[in-house]
Design a protein around this motif. Sequence first.
Motif, PDB file in Angstrom:
ATOM      1  N   TRP A   1      28.503  51.360  67.147  1.00 19.39           N
ATOM      2  CA  TRP A   1      28.631  52.572  67.961  1.00 19.39           C
ATOM      3  C   TRP A   1      29.508  53.608  67.256  1.00 19.39           C
ATOM      4  CZ3 TRP A   1      32.532  55.426  70.126  1.00 19.39           C
ATOM      5  CH2 TRP A   1      32.126  56.424  71.017  1.00 19.39           C
ATOM      6  N   VAL A   2      30.636  53.164  66.699  1.00 23.20           N
ATOM      7  CA  VAL A   2      31.516  54.089  65.996  1.00 23.20           C
ATOM      8  C   VAL A   2      30.783  54.742  64.821  1.00 23.20           C
ATOM      9  CG1 VAL A   2      33.619  54.272  64.601  1.00 23.20           C
ATOM     10  CG2 VAL A   2      33.634  52.906  66.693  1.00 23.20           C
ATOM     11  N   ALA A   3      30.016  53.941  64.072  1.00 22.82           N
ATOM     12  CA  ALA A   3      29.272  54.486  62.934  1.00 22.82           C
ATOM     13  C   ALA A   3      28.202  55.471  63.374  1.00 22.82           C
ATOM     14  CB  ALA A   3      28.647  53.344  62.122  1.00 22.82           C
ATOM     15  N   SER A   4      27.652  55.288  64.575  1.00 22.47           N
ATOM     16  CA  SER A   4      26.604  56.201  65.055  1.00 22.47           C
ATOM     17  C   SER A   4      27.165  57.546  65.501  1.00 22.47           C
ATOM     18  CB  SER A   4      25.841  55.555  66.226  1.00 22.47           C
ATOM     19  OG  SER A   4      26.635  55.520  67.407  1.00 22.47           O
ATOM     20  N   GLN A   5      28.478  57.613  65.726  1.00 16.67           N
ATOM     21  CA  GLN A   5      29.092  58.824  66.257  1.00 16.67           C
ATOM     22  C   GLN A   5      29.859  59.627  65.205  1.00 16.67           C
ATOM     23  OE1 GLN A   5      28.554  59.684  69.605  1.00 16.67           O
ATOM     24  NE2 GLN A   5      27.161  57.932  69.405  1.00 16.67           N
ATOM     25  N   HIS A   6      29.906  59.141  63.975  1.00 17.08           N
ATOM     26  CA  HIS A   6      30.717  59.775  62.949  1.00 17.08           C
ATOM     27  C   HIS A   6      29.943  59.914  61.642  1.00 17.08           C
ATOM     28  CE1 HIS A   6      33.681  58.174  65.838  1.00 17.08           C
ATOM     29  NE2 HIS A   6      34.435  59.191  65.466  1.00 17.08           N
ATOM     30  N   ASP A   7      30.487  60.727  60.759  1.00  8.92           N
ATOM     31  CA  ASP A   7      29.922  60.863  59.414  1.00  8.92           C
ATOM     32  C   ASP A   7      30.542  59.858  58.452  1.00  8.92           C
ATOM     33  OD1 ASP A   7      28.364  63.224  60.098  1.00  8.92           O
ATOM     34  OD2 ASP A   7      30.273  64.302  60.130  1.00  8.92           O
ATOM     35  N   VAL A   8      31.793  59.512  58.685  1.00  9.21           N
ATOM     36  CA  VAL A   8      32.523  58.589  57.812  1.00  9.21           C
ATOM     37  C   VAL A   8      33.350  57.644  58.681  1.00  9.21           C
ATOM     38  CG1 VAL A   8      34.056  58.355  55.830  1.00  9.21           C
ATOM     39  CG2 VAL A   8      32.813  60.496  56.180  1.00  9.21           C
ATOM     40  N   VAL A   9      33.311  56.346  58.363  1.00  5.57           N
ATOM     41  CA  VAL A   9      34.180  55.356  59.001  1.00  5.57           C
ATOM     42  C   VAL A   9      34.989  54.684  57.894  1.00  5.57           C
ATOM     43  CG1 VAL A   9      34.309  53.217  60.324  1.00  5.57           C
ATOM     44  CG2 VAL A   9      32.614  54.947  60.930  1.00  5.57           C
ATOM     45  N   LEU A  10      36.304  54.751  58.025  1.00  4.01           N
ATOM     46  CA  LEU A  10      37.205  54.118  57.065  1.00  4.01           C
ATOM     47  C   LEU A  10      37.800  52.876  57.710  1.00  4.01           C
ATOM     48  CD1 LEU A  10      39.106  57.284  55.716  1.00  4.01           C
ATOM     49  CD2 LEU A  10      36.934  56.292  54.926  1.00  4.01           C
ATOM     50  N   LEU A  11      37.586  51.721  57.097  1.00  4.66           N
ATOM     51  CA  LEU A  11      38.102  50.456  57.602  1.00  4.66           C
ATOM     52  C   LEU A  11      39.415  50.142  56.894  1.00  4.66           C
ATOM     53  CD1 LEU A  11      34.803  48.314  57.529  1.00  4.66           C
ATOM     54  CD2 LEU A  11      35.675  49.767  59.391  1.00  4.66           C
ATOM     55  N   ASP A  12      40.494  50.102  57.653  1.00  7.17           N
ATOM     56  CA  ASP A  12      41.791  49.728  57.105  1.00  7.17           C
ATOM     57  C   ASP A  12      41.922  48.217  57.256  1.00  7.17           C
ATOM     58  OD1 ASP A  12      44.356  49.544  56.213  1.00  7.17           O
ATOM     59  OD2 ASP A  12      45.257  50.789  57.769  1.00  7.17           O
ATOM     60  N   CYS A  13      41.504  47.491  56.226  1.00  4.04           N
ATOM     61  CA  CYS A  13      41.385  46.032  56.312  1.00  4.04           C
ATOM     62  C   CYS A  13      42.737  45.358  56.105  1.00  4.04           C
ATOM     63  CB  CYS A  13      40.385  45.522  55.270  1.00  4.04           C
ATOM     64  SG  CYS A  13      38.732  46.212  55.466  1.00  4.04           S
ATOM     65  N   ALA A  14      42.881  44.196  56.704  1.00  8.06           N
ATOM     66  CA  ALA A  14      44.115  43.426  56.542  1.00  8.06           C
ATOM     67  C   ALA A  14      44.265  43.009  55.085  1.00  8.06           C
ATOM     68  CB  ALA A  14      44.088  42.198  57.445  1.00  8.06           C
ATOM     69  N   ALA A  15      45.499  43.034  54.593  1.00  8.16           N
ATOM     70  CA  ALA A  15      45.759  42.616  53.226  1.00  8.16           C
ATOM     71  C   ALA A  15      45.528  41.121  53.073  1.00  8.16           C
ATOM     72  CB  ALA A  15      47.193  42.971  52.833  1.00  8.16           C
TER      73      ALA A  15
ATOM     74  N   ALA B   1      27.136  56.423  59.792  1.00  6.23           N
ATOM     75  CA  ALA B   1      28.233  56.911  58.970  1.00  6.23           C
ATOM     76  C   ALA B   1      28.309  56.147  57.656  1.00  6.23           C
ATOM     77  CB  ALA B   1      29.554  56.749  59.724  1.00  6.23           C
ATOM     78  N   ALA B   2      28.826  56.808  56.635  1.00  4.64           N
ATOM     79  CA  ALA B   2      29.226  56.103  55.426  1.00  4.64           C
ATOM     80  C   ALA B   2      30.438  55.248  55.775  1.00  4.64           C
ATOM     81  CB  ALA B   2      29.571  57.100  54.325  1.00  4.64           C
ATOM     82  N   VAL B   3      30.398  53.971  55.416  1.00  7.78           N
ATOM     83  CA  VAL B   3      31.470  53.037  55.778  1.00  7.78           C
ATOM     84  C   VAL B   3      32.191  52.594  54.507  1.00  7.78           C
ATOM     85  CG1 VAL B   3      32.070  50.882  56.926  1.00  7.78           C
ATOM     86  CG2 VAL B   3      30.161  52.260  57.778  1.00  7.78           C
ATOM     87  N   ILE B   4      33.486  52.881  54.446  1.00  9.68           N
ATOM     88  CA  ILE B   4      34.298  52.553  53.275  1.00  9.68           C
ATOM     89  C   ILE B   4      35.457  51.673  53.723  1.00  9.68           C
ATOM     90  CG2 ILE B   4      35.679  53.453  51.360  1.00  9.68           C
ATOM     91  CD1 ILE B   4      34.166  56.085  51.638  1.00  9.68           C
ATOM     92  N   ALA B   5      35.625  50.538  53.064  1.00 13.39           N
ATOM     93  CA  ALA B   5      36.730  49.626  53.369  1.00 13.39           C
ATOM     94  C   ALA B   5      37.861  49.860  52.377  1.00 13.39           C
ATOM     95  CB  ALA B   5      36.257  48.180  53.298  1.00 13.39           C
ATOM     96  N   PHE B   6      39.063  50.007  52.881  1.00 16.38           N
ATOM     97  CA  PHE B   6      40.258  50.051  52.041  1.00 16.38           C
ATOM     98  C   PHE B   6      40.902  48.669  52.116  1.00 16.38           C
ATOM     99  CE2 PHE B   6      39.318  54.402  52.402  1.00 16.38           C
ATOM    100  CZ  PHE B   6      40.041  55.112  51.453  1.00 16.38           C
ATOM    101  N   ALA B   7      41.071  48.035  50.969  1.00 17.69           N
ATOM    102  CA  ALA B   7      41.531  46.649  50.928  1.00 17.69           C
ATOM    103  C   ALA B   7      42.637  46.497  49.898  1.00 17.69           C
ATOM    104  CB  ALA B   7      40.360  45.713  50.588  1.00 17.69           C
ATOM    105  N   SER B   8      43.395  45.412  50.015  1.00 20.10           N
ATOM    106  CA  SER B   8      44.423  45.103  49.028  1.00 20.10           C
ATOM    107  C   SER B   8      44.645  43.606  49.003  1.00 20.10           C
ATOM    108  CB  SER B   8      45.739  45.828  49.339  1.00 20.10           C
ATOM    109  OG  SER B   8      46.248  45.446  50.591  1.00 20.10           O
ATOM    110  N   GLY B   9      45.079  43.115  47.861  1.00 24.88           N
ATOM    111  CA  GLY B   9      45.339  41.693  47.745  1.00 24.88           C
ATOM    112  C   GLY B   9      46.631  41.280  48.414  1.00 24.88           C
ATOM    113  N   LYS B  10      47.577  42.206  48.529  1.00 25.99           N
ATOM    114  CA  LYS B  10      48.866  41.908  49.143  1.00 25.99           C
ATOM    115  C   LYS B  10      49.307  43.100  49.972  1.00 25.99           C
ATOM    116  CE  LYS B  10      52.658  42.054  46.675  1.00 25.99           C
ATOM    117  NZ  LYS B  10      53.327  43.230  47.267  1.00 25.99           N
TER     118      LYS B  10
END
Length: 299
Positions: free
Chosen positions: A139-153, A33-42
Amino acid sequence: MDLEPDLNPDRASRGFLRRWFRRATPAPRVQEAAVIAFASGKGGTGKSFLVTNAALALHNEGLRVAVVDCDFGLGNAHLLFGVNPRYSMQHLLDDRVPVQQVLQRTPFGPNLLAGGSGIASLADLDARHMQALGRALRWVASQHDVVLLDCAAGLSPQSLITVLAAQEVVLVTNPEIAALTDAYALIKCLARQGRHPSIQLVVNRVTQPGLGQATFSRLAEVARRFVGCSIHYLGEVPEDPAVTHRRLGQPPLLRSLPECETTKALQVVFREISRQVHAMQEAIGPGVEERMAQQILRW
């Protein structure tokens, strides 16, 4: 003051992890899967709000989408999806439940690997936990087209490691000076790790048209001059009472209010993310577990 966090674990733990990753037989490179992290400083910038709506937009295109809530202490993606998961990341990292059981289908289509509570920091996890996390993400990436990581601020080690495991980073900020200062600190930390994912900025909760572009221009200039890092602009999302007064249990905005101005702005951002997802899917490179291992080996 140097804002870069200390990513170095104790010497014994570092040596064990390096030996484990070097002994492990490299997995053959396959389409992940394409893996995209969503991040923030706060906290409070609207990052999880963007993640859940982005997941719905990509799912509506016919893509198999998974959201992984990487906030191990204060995960809330399940609340925004309106689900009450039986299992969470805590069960997974404690090796009590396999990832196949932790992953849950949401009522709106995307799958969710819910964050836990009571796991204060990835720095506190031992090698067994690190192995479990890497295997689960693979495993999650192998089963999907896109994985979005909701990262801790913030700038904690667990947040930076999960961000650096992605191929692209969507940095979510607000026009306020505190949010911009923390966003710059995160950019600085990522840039100091050497090779890092492409960083793209979304300015959320803007009060007037064009403020997002102006905010991006200031931050991009500071990052270029003082860190030598280029960032890219994804767009702005307006401040809207329809969003700020929403209650838990309501569907994602794209489903409940498809014609409001905030939804229209989100769709502009998500179209660009979709274009990048399709571009990432065309190339076979290091997988998410391998990218995580590379970061550990750099400690």
